[in-house]
Design an enzyme around this catalytic site. Structure first.
Site, PDB file in Angstrom:
ATOM      1  N   LEU A   1       0.716   3.771   1.300  1.00  0.00           N
ATOM      2  CA  LEU A   1       0.425   4.488   2.381  1.00  0.00           C
ATOM      3  C   LEU A   1       1.503   4.109   3.342  1.00  0.00           C
ATOM      4  O   LEU A   1       1.779   4.983   4.334  1.00  0.00           O
ATOM      5  CB  LEU A   1      -0.838   4.351   3.149  1.00  0.00           C
ATOM      6  CG  LEU A   1      -1.350   5.343   4.187  1.00  0.00           C
ATOM      7  CD1 LEU A   1      -1.412   6.730   3.744  1.00  0.00           C
ATOM      8  CD2 LEU A   1      -2.926   4.887   4.730  1.00  0.00           C
ATOM      9  N   SER A   2       2.212   3.115   3.254  1.00  0.00           N
ATOM     10  CA  SER A   2       3.086   2.318   3.885  1.00  0.00           C
ATOM     11  C   SER A   2       4.556   2.798   3.637  1.00  0.00           C
ATOM     12  O   SER A   2       5.034   2.474   2.427  1.00  0.00           O
ATOM     13  CB  SER A   2       3.173   0.878   4.027  1.00  0.00           C
ATOM     14  OG  SER A   2       4.195   0.255   4.731  1.00  0.00           O
ATOM     15  N   PRO A   3       5.601   3.526   4.527  1.00  0.00           N
ATOM     16  CA  PRO A   3       6.788   3.900   3.980  1.00  0.00           C
ATOM     17  C   PRO A   3       7.504   2.567   3.868  1.00  0.00           C
ATOM     18  O   PRO A   3       8.484   2.553   3.235  1.00  0.00           O
ATOM     19  CB  PRO A   3       7.172   4.748   5.137  1.00  0.00           C
ATOM     20  CG  PRO A   3       6.347   4.543   6.197  1.00  0.00           C
ATOM     21  CD  PRO A   3       5.126   3.922   5.462  1.00  0.00           C
TER      22      PRO A   3
ATOM     23  N   ASP B   1       0.811  -1.203  -0.002  1.00  0.00           N
ATOM     24  CA  ASP B   1      -0.027  -0.090  -0.108  1.00  0.00           C
ATOM     25  C   ASP B   1       0.826   1.264  -0.017  1.00  0.00           C
ATOM     26  O   ASP B   1       1.859   1.308   0.775  1.00  0.00           O
ATOM     27  CB  ASP B   1      -0.800  -0.016   1.461  1.00  0.00           C
ATOM     28  CG  ASP B   1      -2.014   0.909   1.432  1.00  0.00           C
ATOM     29  OD1 ASP B   1      -1.728   2.146   0.716  1.00  0.00           O
ATOM     30  OD2 ASP B   1      -3.243   0.766   1.788  1.00  0.00           O
TER      31      ASP B   1
END
EC number: 2.5.1.18
Length: 191
Positions: free
Chosen positions: A15-17, A13
């Site tokens: 959104l995940s670093p 995703d």
């Protein structure tokens, strides 16, 4: 002729670093490691819900650790990663649903562009602190990745279709099933 490449699935995703860091390492070394990399856009919120896990940013000690860890890993791996200024708003209010649905459509219709479009969305959120939720933001990322404006608009119009919603849901469920496939036998030593 060498051995056939091993298949490696990356459920991710934007959104995940940590997903971005893994993505860059795997893309960078897939040929050296003889890996057939299968990119699988997924919703991290669905995985968190299924596992009963909390995002690290909600736990103060983990939040401090993640902030420093992501910075150091970015430097070490040469990935231009920086936390968004309004981290909580970006992560918990805005999220990534539309972006991940868009990547799902890209995977279905133009899989050859999935790596580039994914990278551009990560660059927007994690490097330049730009939006990834508004249609114009997603179009800008797609165009920067080499997609024509018309092509990107056509795909963006499909993000709310049942086919795309179901595909993203199925991929997220597949990622969750990996966490339940481990056969753990109870220990009899303590009995």
């Amino acid at each position: 002729m060498g051995p056939l490449p091993r298949t490696l699935e990356l459920f991710y995703d934007v959104l995940s670093p940590y997903s971005w860091l893994a993505f860059e390492v795997l893309c960078r070394y897939k040929n050296i490691w003889n890996v057939s990399l299968q990119l699988r856009p997924t919703l991290i919120a669905g995985i968190m819900k299924d596992s009963g896990n909390q995002p690290p940013a909600l736990l103060p000690r983990k939040a401090l650790y993640v902030k420093n860890d992501v910075r150091l890993l970015g430097q070490h791996l040469q990935v231009p990663i920086r936390l968004p200024k309004d981290f909580f708003f970006v992560i918990f209010e805005k999220g990534s649903l539309t972006a991940m649905r868009f990547l799902t459509v890209v995977k279905l219709e133009h899989p050859e562009l999935l790596e580039k479009v994914s990278r551009e969305l990560w660059m927007r959120i994690w490097s330049r602190d730009e939006d990834i939720t508004e249609p114009q933001s997603i179009l800008a990322a797609a165009e920067k990745a080499g997609m024509s404006t018309g092509q990107a608009r056509e795909l963006l119009e499909r993000v709310s279709t049942p086919q795309v919603k179901n595909q993203l849901k199925e991929t997220t469920e597949a990622a969750c099933k990996y966490g339940t496939s481990i056969d753990v036998q109870p220990s009899t030593a303590a009995q």
